[in-house]
Write an enzyme that holds these catalytic residues in place. Structure first.
Site, PDB file in Angstrom:
ATOM      1  N   TRP A 131       0.693  -1.290   0.131  1.00 56.03           N
ATOM      2  CA  TRP A 131       0.493  -0.095   0.075  1.00 56.03           C
ATOM      3  C   TRP A 131       0.907   0.860  -0.152  1.00 56.03           C
ATOM      4  O   TRP A 131       0.175   2.645  -0.200  1.00 56.03           O
ATOM      5  CB  TRP A 131      -0.995   0.144   1.204  1.00 56.03           C
ATOM      6  CG  TRP A 131      -0.594   0.065   2.586  1.00 56.03           C
ATOM      7  CD1 TRP A 131       0.021  -1.570   3.514  1.00 56.03           C
ATOM      8  CD2 TRP A 131       0.712   0.577   2.957  1.00 56.03           C
ATOM      9  NE1 TRP A 131       0.265  -1.714   3.983  1.00 56.03           N
ATOM     10  CE2 TRP A 131       1.136  -0.142   4.064  1.00 56.03           C
ATOM     11  CE3 TRP A 131       0.802   1.409   3.163  1.00 56.03           C
ATOM     12  CZ2 TRP A 131       2.351   0.306   5.221  1.00 56.03           C
ATOM     13  CZ3 TRP A 131       2.138   1.984   4.121  1.00 56.03           C
ATOM     14  CH2 TRP A 131       2.692   0.925   4.714  1.00 56.03           C
ATOM     15  N   ASN A 132       1.701   0.908   0.178  1.00 56.87           N
ATOM     16  CA  ASN A 132       2.588   2.960   0.163  1.00 56.87           C
ATOM     17  C   ASN A 132       2.397   2.871  -1.005  1.00 56.87           C
ATOM     18  O   ASN A 132       2.956   4.705  -0.527  1.00 56.87           O
ATOM     19  CB  ASN A 132       4.418   2.328   1.095  1.00 56.87           C
ATOM     20  CG  ASN A 132       5.021   1.369   0.205  1.00 56.87           C
ATOM     21  OD1 ASN A 132       4.380   1.041  -0.184  1.00 56.87           O
ATOM     22  ND2 ASN A 132       6.614   1.198   0.260  1.00 56.87           N
ATOM     23  N   LYS A 155      -3.020  -7.723  -7.817  1.00 52.44           N
ATOM     24  CA  LYS A 155      -3.342  -7.543  -6.620  1.00 52.44           C
ATOM     25  C   LYS A 155      -2.666  -6.768  -5.489  1.00 52.44           C
ATOM     26  O   LYS A 155      -1.896  -6.811  -5.187  1.00 52.44           O
ATOM     27  CB  LYS A 155      -3.632  -8.937  -5.520  1.00 52.44           C
ATOM     28  CG  LYS A 155      -4.320  -8.812  -4.652  1.00 52.44           C
ATOM     29  CD  LYS A 155      -3.404 -10.021  -3.846  1.00 52.44           C
ATOM     30  CE  LYS A 155      -2.542  -9.665  -2.508  1.00 52.44           C
ATOM     31  NZ  LYS A 155      -3.744  -8.219  -1.881  1.00 52.44           N
ATOM     32  N   ALA A 157      -2.516  -4.132  -2.233  1.00 52.00           N
ATOM     33  CA  ALA A 157      -3.267  -4.098  -0.953  1.00 52.00           C
ATOM     34  C   ALA A 157      -5.093  -4.027  -0.541  1.00 52.00           C
ATOM     35  O   ALA A 157      -5.682  -3.386  -1.766  1.00 52.00           O
ATOM     36  CB  ALA A 157      -2.658  -3.522   0.422  1.00 52.00           C
ATOM     37  N   GLY A 206       6.790  -6.689  -0.997  1.00 56.29           N
ATOM     38  CA  GLY A 206       6.348  -6.285  -0.378  1.00 56.29           C
ATOM     39  C   GLY A 206       7.670  -6.654   1.265  1.00 56.29           C
ATOM     40  O   GLY A 206       8.495  -6.383   0.876  1.00 56.29           O
ATOM     41  N   SER A 207       6.610  -7.300   2.383  1.00 52.72           N
ATOM     42  CA  SER A 207       7.421  -7.092   3.131  1.00 52.72           C
ATOM     43  C   SER A 207       8.221  -8.933   2.784  1.00 52.72           C
ATOM     44  O   SER A 207       8.129  -9.353   2.948  1.00 52.72           O
ATOM     45  CB  SER A 207       6.350  -7.440   4.902  1.00 52.72           C
ATOM     46  OG  SER A 207       5.255  -8.377   4.625  1.00 52.72           O
ATOM     47  N   GLU A 228      10.780  -7.716  -4.329  1.00 55.24           N
ATOM     48  CA  GLU A 228      11.438  -6.785  -3.843  1.00 55.24           C
ATOM     49  C   GLU A 228      10.623  -6.490  -2.369  1.00 55.24           C
ATOM     50  O   GLU A 228       9.743  -5.562  -2.122  1.00 55.24           O
ATOM     51  CB  GLU A 228      10.341  -5.594  -4.533  1.00 55.24           C
ATOM     52  CG  GLU A 228      11.160  -5.300  -6.699  1.00 55.24           C
ATOM     53  CD  GLU A 228      12.863  -5.415  -6.247  1.00 55.24           C
ATOM     54  OE1 GLU A 228      13.081  -4.910  -5.174  1.00 55.24           O
ATOM     55  OE2 GLU A 228      13.269  -5.932  -7.111  1.00 55.24           O
ATOM     56  N   LEU A 229      11.226  -7.038  -1.627  1.00 49.04           N
ATOM     57  CA  LEU A 229      11.574  -6.976  -0.065  1.00 49.04           C
ATOM     58  C   LEU A 229      11.274  -5.241   0.855  1.00 49.04           C
ATOM     59  O   LEU A 229      12.077  -4.676   0.490  1.00 49.04           O
ATOM     60  CB  LEU A 229      11.718  -7.860   0.540  1.00 49.04           C
ATOM     61  CG  LEU A 229      11.403  -9.427   0.161  1.00 49.04           C
ATOM     62  CD1 LEU A 229      11.425 -10.770   0.398  1.00 49.04           C
ATOM     63  CD2 LEU A 229       9.638  -9.570  -0.485  1.00 49.04           C
ATOM     64  N   CYS A 262      10.184   1.893   1.373  1.00 47.72           N
ATOM     65  CA  CYS A 262      11.043   1.003   1.849  1.00 47.72           C
ATOM     66  C   CYS A 262      12.761   1.272   1.683  1.00 47.72           C
ATOM     67  O   CYS A 262      13.831   0.644   2.529  1.00 47.72           O
ATOM     68  CB  CYS A 262      10.920  -0.422   0.558  1.00 47.72           C
ATOM     69  SG  CYS A 262      10.867  -0.060  -1.322  1.00 47.72           S
TER      70      CYS A 262
END
Ligand code: NAD
Length: 461
Positions: A131-132, A155, A157, A206-207, A228-229, A262
């Site tokens: 979502w960022n 897809k 968030a 994401g995380s 990409e974390l 990130c």
């Protein structure tokens, strides 16, 4: 029909409702995208490039309205929303041209045998984003995937489906029916999408924790995944640096997007000779930040995106304070404009000890950890002490010294004496727990292509 309610982070008002996907609707969307890929691939690279430019043009026509919508749904300021949307659009221009020069290879293998290597689209792409930056992280996947000839299902968030749907509606006008669609839902829906047999590639941002799960699932189904974390970038400030320029760059990146980035300097690793002076400069600038609703012209920093993200940051700050760190700023602003949103004031976390959570975890909000070091070797050791390796910055007036330090820091992207912005032209991605694979640059296009070799006898006549 199950629906999801979407809320504005600055005052919790409902912005809209969207229908949640199911295993059956995902299956129908993946099949439609697979079918549409035939028509898309048959268009040829020049025509595909033209369609990318048409998407760019139509989206740009609505930029003001889209920026307000993004600001309301995500929380960021309208100024930040415009910058993000520009970053969504950049790859459409970039890959429209690159699509036309992505060829295969033909070579003579000797003894009357020749070979041809064809670059085929890798298949329908499952793109999963957080979502960022709901739009730019989507664009960095969509544009190269389309240029390569792939279909794509995005897809977002669960908290940012509305802006995603708007961008998809604009793009779909230029694409074969079904080539691009949105999939709405949480973890289970994401898993169903990744596991679908007709999905050829997973592009995940994401995380790190979820990235590991996605990678494991993709691995079980033998499909490639780019990841990409998270990150906890060090900003190494040596005593001979231009302190004012460094502090400007640091403030411009750490508190951007309310610190929910990130690739941003989350830990200032500063030589002790200049630590106090640097902290004084930072405090001065911290006081100028104005938290407020993203759509208010006076706000320079929006709220955090959700109650959960604010609570997570507050827990990290409490942990650091309990272990002896000095906290400057922080807390919640208390005024009429910020009362009902997920606002938090910007902060500095000074001298947290080695066991404080912020020394190893990512901080996803407007807080900067400050760590003093006595020499360059310690600076490098501290810079490398987290599991992450996304970005890094090094500042010193002696370029050779800066590079000597930079080369020893684990990171996929390093800035030396310059603002930490990401360029479309360059490959982007992390090492260690920050990810696998690269986005942007030629590398992103290649990631959506799969080579296929043909070997054939040359007609001897
Ligand atoms: P998250 O990992 O919780 O969620 C990301 C996406 O994955 C969402 O769409 C979510 O619905 C989906 N998801 C959740 N569980 C899933 C599962 N089991 N299977 C499939 N999909 C699943 O991320 P977040 O906490 O919302 O976002 C912030 C994180 O993203 C931070 O760690 C940040 O550093 C990272 N990030 C990385 C980059 C990068 O380019 N390296 C960019 C932006 C954000």
């Amino acid at each position: 029909m199950t629906t999801l309610s979407v809320h504005a982070p600055h005052d919790r008002r409902e912005l809209g409702r969207v229908e949640l996907d199911t295993a059956a609707s995902i299956d129908a969307k993946v099949r439609a995208a697979t079918l549409a890929m035939r028509e898309w691939a048959a268009l040829g690279p020049m025509e595909r490039g033209d369609r990318l430019l048409a998407i760019e043009r139509d989206t740009r026509d609505q930029l003001d309205d889209l920026a307000t919508a993004l600001s309301l749904e995500q929380g960021k300021t309208v100024k930040e929303a415009r910058i993000e949307l520009e970053r969504y659009l950049g790859p459409f221009r970039q890959y429209s041209g690159l699509a036309t020069v992505t060829g295969g290879l033909s070579l003579d293998l000797g003894n009357g045998v020749r070979a041809m290597v064809d670059q085929r689209p890798v298949g329908v792409v499952a793109a999963i984003v957080p979502w960022n930056f709901p739009t730019s992280l989507f664009g960095t996947k969509l544009a190269p995937a389309l240029a390569a000839g792939c279909g794509l299902l995005i897809k977002p968030a669960e908290t940012t489906p509305l802006i995603t749907q708007r961008l998809v509606d604009i793009a779909r006008a230029h694409l074969p029916e079904g080539l691009l669609d949105v999939v709405v839902g949480g973890a289970e829906i994401g898993q169903a999408l990744v596991a679908h047999d007709l999905v050829g590639k997973v592009a995940f941002t994401g995380s790190t924790a979820v990235g590991r799960e996605v990678a494991a699932l993709a691995g079980r189904h033998l499909k490639s995944a780019s990841l990409e974390l998270g990150g906890s970038d060090p900003f190494v400030l040596l005593e001979d640096a231009d302190l004012r320029a460094a502090v400007r760059a640091l403030m411009g990146t750490r508190y951007y997007n309310a610190g929910q980035v990130c690739v941003a300097p989350k830990r200032l690793v500063v030589r002790q000779e200049v630590a106090d002076e640097t902290i004084a400069l930072l405090e001065e600038r911290l006081a100028r930040i104005v938290p407020g609703p993203g759509t208010e012209p006076g706000s320079t920093m929006g709220p955090l995106h959700t109650e959960r993200t604010r609570a997570a940051l507050e827990e990290q700050l409490e942990d650091a304070a309990a272990r002896g760190a000095t906290i400057v700023g922080g807390g919640r602003p208390h005024d009429e404009a910020t009362r009902s949103g997920w606002f938090v004031s910007p902060s500095l976390i000074i001298d947290p000890p080695a066991d404080a959570r912020v020394r190893s975890e990512e901080t996803f909000g407007p807080a900067l950890t400050i760590l003093r070091v006595p020499d360059d070797a310690t600076a490098i050791a501290v810079a490398n002490e987290t599991p992450y390796g996304l970005g890094a910055s090094v500042w010193s007036r002696a370029q050779e010294r800066a590079f000597a330090v930079a080369r020893q820091i684990d990171a996929g992207y390093t800035w030396v004496n310059t603002l930490g912005r990401v360029y479309d032209e360059l490959p982007f991605g992390g090492v260690k727990a920050s990810g696998l694979g690269r986005e942007h640059g030629r590398e992103a296009l290649e990631a959506f292509l799969a080579p296929r070799s043909y070997v054939y006898a040359v007609d001897a006549r």
